[in-house]
Write a protein that holds these residues in place. Structure first.
Motif, PDB file in Angstrom:
ATOM      1  N   LEU A 186       0.826  -1.208   0.000  1.00 56.62           N
ATOM      2  CA  LEU A 186       0.000   0.000   0.000  1.00 56.62           C
ATOM      3  C   LEU A 186       0.862   1.261   0.000  1.00 56.62           C
ATOM      4  O   LEU A 186       0.593   2.209  -0.737  1.00 56.62           O
ATOM      5  N   LEU A 187       1.905   1.264   0.823  1.00 54.03           N
ATOM      6  CA  LEU A 187       2.792   2.433   0.856  1.00 54.03           C
ATOM      7  C   LEU A 187       3.479   2.649  -0.488  1.00 54.03           C
ATOM      8  O   LEU A 187       3.568   3.776  -0.985  1.00 54.03           O
ATOM      9  N   LEU A 188       3.970   1.562  -1.088  1.00 60.03           N
ATOM     10  CA  LEU A 188       4.658   1.703  -2.375  1.00 60.03           C
ATOM     11  C   LEU A 188       3.713   2.140  -3.481  1.00 60.03           C
ATOM     12  O   LEU A 188       4.094   2.945  -4.339  1.00 60.03           O
ATOM     13  N   ALA A 189       2.478   1.638  -3.480  1.00 60.20           N
ATOM     14  CA  ALA A 189       1.514   2.038  -4.503  1.00 60.20           C
ATOM     15  C   ALA A 189       1.169   3.520  -4.374  1.00 60.20           C
ATOM     16  O   ALA A 189       1.089   4.239  -5.384  1.00 60.20           O
ATOM     17  N   LEU A 190       0.993   4.002  -3.148  1.00 61.70           N
ATOM     18  CA  LEU A 190       0.710   5.430  -2.958  1.00 61.70           C
ATOM     19  C   LEU A 190       1.916   6.290  -3.318  1.00 61.70           C
ATOM     20  O   LEU A 190       1.775   7.381  -3.870  1.00 61.70           O
ATOM     21  N   TYR A 191       3.096   5.782  -3.027  1.00 60.27           N
ATOM     22  CA  TYR A 191       4.315   6.501  -3.382  1.00 60.27           C
ATOM     23  C   TYR A 191       4.449   6.615  -4.905  1.00 60.27           C
ATOM     24  O   TYR A 191       4.755   7.677  -5.439  1.00 60.27           O
ATOM     25  N   LYS A 192       4.179   5.509  -5.593  1.00 56.61           N
ATOM     26  CA  LYS A 192       4.269   5.508  -7.062  1.00 56.61           C
ATOM     27  C   LYS A 192       3.254   6.489  -7.652  1.00 56.61           C
ATOM     28  O   LYS A 192       3.568   7.224  -8.591  1.00 56.61           O
ATOM     29  N   GLU A 193       2.050   6.518  -7.107  1.00 58.05           N
ATOM     30  CA  GLU A 193       1.032   7.455  -7.588  1.00 58.05           C
ATOM     31  C   GLU A 193       1.493   8.894  -7.386  1.00 58.05           C
ATOM     32  O   GLU A 193       1.283   9.750  -8.228  1.00 58.05           O
ATOM     33  N   ARG A 194       2.137   9.145  -6.259  1.00 58.11           N
ATOM     34  CA  ARG A 194       2.633  10.498  -5.970  1.00 58.11           C
ATOM     35  C   ARG A 194       3.736  10.905  -6.947  1.00 58.11           C
ATOM     36  O   ARG A 194       3.862  12.063  -7.296  1.00 58.11           O
ATOM     37  N   GLN A 195       4.549   9.930  -7.373  1.00 55.38           N
ATOM     38  CA  GLN A 195       5.671  10.224  -8.266  1.00 55.38           C
ATOM     39  C   GLN A 195       5.247  10.342  -9.724  1.00 55.38           C
ATOM     40  O   GLN A 195       5.986  10.875 -10.537  1.00 55.38           O
ATOM     41  N   THR A 196       4.072   9.823 -10.063  1.00 53.28           N
ATOM     42  CA  THR A 196       3.617   9.831 -11.444  1.00 53.28           C
ATOM     43  C   THR A 196       3.307  11.265 -11.877  1.00 53.28           C
ATOM     44  O   THR A 196       2.521  11.945 -11.209  1.00 53.28           O
ATOM     45  N   PRO A 197       3.911  11.729 -12.991  1.00 55.08           N
ATOM     46  CA  PRO A 197       3.586  13.074 -13.467  1.00 55.08           C
ATOM     47  C   PRO A 197       2.089  13.152 -13.794  1.00 55.08           C
ATOM     48  O   PRO A 197       1.541  12.279 -14.453  1.00 55.08           O
ATOM     49  N   GLY A 198       1.449  14.165 -13.290  1.00 52.69           N
ATOM     50  CA  GLY A 198       0.016  14.329 -13.511  1.00 52.69           C
ATOM     51  C   GLY A 198      -0.828  13.489 -12.574  1.00 52.69           C
ATOM     52  O   GLY A 198      -2.053  13.505 -12.661  1.00 52.69           O
ATOM     53  N   GLY A 199      -0.199  12.741 -11.677  1.00 49.27           N
ATOM     54  CA  GLY A 199      -0.939  11.919 -10.723  1.00 49.27           C
ATOM     55  C   GLY A 199      -1.602  12.784  -9.663  1.00 49.27           C
ATOM     56  O   GLY A 199      -1.137  13.881  -9.354  1.00 49.27           O
ATOM     57  N   ARG A 200      -2.692  12.299  -9.121  1.00 52.38           N
ATOM     58  CA  ARG A 200      -3.422  13.063  -8.102  1.00 52.38           C
ATOM     59  C   ARG A 200      -2.758  12.957  -6.736  1.00 52.38           C
ATOM     60  O   ARG A 200      -3.005  13.776  -5.861  1.00 52.38           O
ATOM     61  N   GLY A 201      -1.976  11.907  -6.522  1.00 50.67           N
ATOM     62  CA  GLY A 201      -1.353  11.710  -5.220  1.00 50.67           C
ATOM     63  C   GLY A 201      -2.267  11.013  -4.233  1.00 50.67           C
ATOM     64  O   GLY A 201      -1.878  10.732  -3.118  1.00 50.67           O
ATOM     65  N   ALA A 202      -3.509  10.748  -4.642  1.00 52.49           N
ATOM     66  CA  ALA A 202      -4.473  10.057  -3.785  1.00 52.49           C
ATOM     67  C   ALA A 202      -5.240   9.063  -4.640  1.00 52.49           C
ATOM     68  O   ALA A 202      -5.476   9.290  -5.818  1.00 52.49           O
ATOM     69  N   LEU A 203      -5.617   7.935  -4.018  1.00 49.21           N
ATOM     70  CA  LEU A 203      -6.325   6.878  -4.737  1.00 49.21           C
ATOM     71  C   LEU A 203      -7.551   6.439  -3.945  1.00 49.21           C
ATOM     72  O   LEU A 203      -7.525   6.440  -2.716  1.00 49.21           O
ATOM     73  N   THR A 204      -8.582   6.031  -4.667  1.00 49.44           N
ATOM     74  CA  THR A 204      -9.737   5.427  -4.006  1.00 49.44           C
ATOM     75  C   THR A 204      -9.334   4.029  -3.552  1.00 49.44           C
ATOM     76  O   THR A 204      -8.283   3.506  -3.957  1.00 49.44           O
ATOM     77  N   LYS A 205     -10.197   3.389  -2.773  1.00 47.64           N
ATOM     78  CA  LYS A 205      -9.911   2.047  -2.277  1.00 47.64           C
ATOM     79  C   LYS A 205      -9.681   1.080  -3.431  1.00 47.64           C
ATOM     80  O   LYS A 205      -8.687   0.341  -3.448  1.00 47.64           O
ATOM     81  N   ALA A 206     -10.573   1.096  -4.419  1.00 43.58           N
ATOM     82  CA  ALA A 206     -10.447   0.165  -5.547  1.00 43.58           C
ATOM     83  C   ALA A 206      -9.173   0.435  -6.345  1.00 43.58           C
ATOM     84  O   ALA A 206      -8.461  -0.497  -6.737  1.00 43.58           O
ATOM     85  N   GLU A 207      -8.863   1.711  -6.582  1.00 43.94           N
ATOM     86  CA  GLU A 207      -7.648   2.061  -7.326  1.00 43.94           C
ATOM     87  C   GLU A 207      -6.404   1.622  -6.562  1.00 43.94           C
ATOM     88  O   GLU A 207      -5.460   1.080  -7.144  1.00 43.94           O
ATOM     89  N   LEU A 208      -6.422   1.855  -5.254  1.00 46.23           N
ATOM     90  CA  LEU A 208      -5.268   1.496  -4.425  1.00 46.23           C
ATOM     91  C   LEU A 208      -5.094  -0.014  -4.373  1.00 46.23           C
ATOM     92  O   LEU A 208      -3.972  -0.523  -4.478  1.00 46.23           O
ATOM     93  N   GLN A 209      -6.189  -0.751  -4.255  1.00 46.70           N
ATOM     94  CA  GLN A 209      -6.087  -2.207  -4.237  1.00 46.70           C
ATOM     95  C   GLN A 209      -5.517  -2.725  -5.558  1.00 46.70           C
ATOM     96  O   GLN A 209      -4.662  -3.614  -5.560  1.00 46.70           O
ATOM     97  N   ARG A 210      -5.995  -2.173  -6.678  1.00 52.32           N
ATOM     98  CA  ARG A 210      -5.480  -2.603  -7.992  1.00 52.32           C
ATOM     99  C   ARG A 210      -3.995  -2.280  -8.140  1.00 52.32           C
ATOM    100  O   ARG A 210      -3.222  -3.090  -8.642  1.00 52.32           O
ATOM    101  N   ALA A 211      -3.582  -1.104  -7.693  1.00 54.19           N
ATOM    102  CA  ALA A 211      -2.185  -0.690  -7.844  1.00 54.19           C
ATOM    103  C   ALA A 211      -1.252  -1.473  -6.917  1.00 54.19           C
ATOM    104  O   ALA A 211      -0.104  -1.756  -7.276  1.00 54.19           O
ATOM    105  N   ALA A 212      -1.736  -1.821  -5.733  1.00 59.12           N
ATOM    106  CA  ALA A 212      -0.877  -2.477  -4.736  1.00 59.12           C
ATOM    107  C   ALA A 212      -0.838  -3.991  -4.874  1.00 59.12           C
ATOM    108  O   ALA A 212       0.131  -4.621  -4.437  1.00 59.12           O
TER     109      ALA A 212
END
Length: 156
Positions: free
Chosen positions: A53-79
């Protein structure tokens, strides 16, 4: 006629505290003090729910144009690819997703909004950077001495 005596009362135990002072002028000794414990940091194990979960949120934060926040479903898919256990509940078990409450309680992840979105707090960002092995950005000067600037290997 005399009353029959019952069993004798049990003896009263003496207090286990320090012995009283020997002279009237001596103050009693101070009570023993507990040594304060150093606060233990949270370090999730590799491929655990918290780690993923921490790594998925970190990756989202690093993505250019990323929102830096994910919904539960988005976070589960990414992690999920980063975790050995299922993040979505399966067969009545809570799965690795239950770790998100620990991350929130330890002030590493922030849950806000409707529908809830999850993002890293400053402490969570710091831990995620340690998990990936370096600072958020490296300057050319930093990369010259890569061997010296490597963070210590985490102890699992």
């Amino acid at each position: 006629m005399e009353a029959a005596e019952g069993p004798a009362p049990p003896p009263v135990p003496e207090p286990q505290g320090p012995a009283p002072p020997t002279s009237a002028g001596d103050p009693p000794p101070p009570p023993p003090q507990k040594r304060p414990r150093a606060p233990r940091g949270y370090l999730p194990g590799p491929r655990s729910g918290g780690h993923a979960l921490l790594l998925a949120l970190y990756k989202e934060r690093q993505t250019p144009g990323g929102r830096g926040a994910l919904t539960k479903a988005e976070l589960q898919r990414a992690a999920q690819p980063l975790c050995d256990q299922p993040l979505a509940p399966t067969g009545g078990r809570s799965g690795a997703w239950a770790t998100v409450s620990t991350l929130i309680r330890r002030n590493l992840v922030l849950k806000a909004g409707v529908p809830p979105r999850y993002s890293l707090t400053p402490q969570g960002l710091e831990l995620a950077q340690r998990l990936v092995g370096g600072p958020e950005t490296q300057t050319p000067l930093d990369s010259e001495d890569e061997e010296e600037n490597q963070p210590p290997e985490p102890v699992w």
